[in-house]
Design an enzyme around this catalytic site. Sequence first.
Site: not given
Length: 531
Positions: A179, A406
Amino acid sequence: MASKALIFAVGYFFYLFSYAAVLANGGGGIQTLAEEANSTATAMEMPTFNGAVSDCTFSNSGPIKFDGNPKVKPNLVLNLKHRSAGKQINPSDSVAQSTAKDLSRIHTLQSRILNKKVNNKPTADHRNPAAAAPENSTSGEFSGQLMATLESGVSLGSGEYFMDVFIGTPPKHFSLILDTGSDLNWIQCLPCHDCFEQSGPHYNPEKSNSYKNITCSDPRCHLVSPPSPPALPCKTIDQTCPYYYWYGDSSNTTGDFALETFTVNLTNPSNGKPEFKKVENVMFGCGHWNRGLFHGASGLLGLGRGPLSFSSQLQSLYGHSFSYCLVDRNSNSSVTSKLIFGEDEKLLKHPFLNFTTLIVGKEESAPVDTFYYVQIKSILVGGEVMNIPEETWVLSSEGSGGTIVDSGTTLSYFADPAYKIIKEGFLRKVKGYPIVEDFPILDPCYNVSGVVGDLELPSFGIVFGDGAVWNFPVDNYFIKLEPDDVVCLAMLGTPRSGLSIIGNYQQQNFHIMYDTKRSRLGFAPTKCADM
């Protein structure tokens, strides 16, 4: 086709997300969410577990040999492979489930930004990752290259990528979600009082010889937030440092802040053979209360810009950059993606490598220091500059707006009116394929049955504020859904002044480099399966 129940659920969630985002811009809905999260944490009674004494050391065991200047940082390369699951999900259902997960994640990110509710507090060390680096490492010298294996969660309906990590001594295998939108590394730990379902057993710190708690007197304890202070603060200096990390929705983790040895399966860059690399005294969260949808993972490996992230903690060993190359999500499960810590010489010599500036956050907006923001200037569809107002891309001082790159979001999302204008641009320029009017979620969609060879679809590119241009192949912004013979634009919208996101689907087959020292993002078209 996706089931009607699933599509309805995603559509309803999209409605709720849009409504919540509107409330977020006004502040009311977000405040309620924050209060709910705080009340949940306050109700927890958290004793101290496994009271080992921290020796505050961080060492590297077993350097990898490499050729060249010893003052030049080598890199660490890890393989990323597709996850194999017993139950396969058809593409339509996978898109539906990934979209639902995306929307939850976007709401999470936006909530954290607007509330400035990031759990690694801005401190004197917050902008100095070296403060979290191994204490016995020598600046300017390197011990090897690290390349890890990543698994795609596409077969599980997850748009996230997973990394195999061995934790503890003796090492035990766990699968962690990668992440770039968060910093804290954490794993579900025994005793597990409130935990989500995961694949395999939980980590047991009592069975590891290398587990060490961080105490409340340790300066590193200030890098995390305690569970809803002042209810559960550090009471004594020798108490284990408690932490609470909130993801903006109902997802959170609470437990003990500690040190542990992480062992990763890597590929030696000199001979291509698999090896194991041990990194000692990695700061991580030993989570005893964990909530959220993490698709069978054991925890999370943070790659954000803050000092707690795995990439930041490796900086003194491998430098201030890391990169990854994600293979086509529909490729064979034996094909691996790559995660690389340190500069990759082949990437730096790539003839089509391009860089754009990463936006540095302001002191009062801590979440910006976690995310990787870029400044979009304009969007190209079929070579035409879309007439999108410039203010659409502005990152405000309050943290609203802006664009991030992301790894944890599947599709790409653009704030209105950008998304509507981009969609209208494709509707004008796509010729020869019938529109599928009633296809759920994605729009527009086209019937391409009977088409032989490559599809003729408009080009798509992003122009950044510093002049860099990122042009994408069709497979990165149109998704083909078999066996429906339908292709859909792989983008969706967020509300006006919302967060725009370049997701991992659009990043496929690009070698993407995050260089925090020079504050830049690099991208080069690459056949990732051949790396």
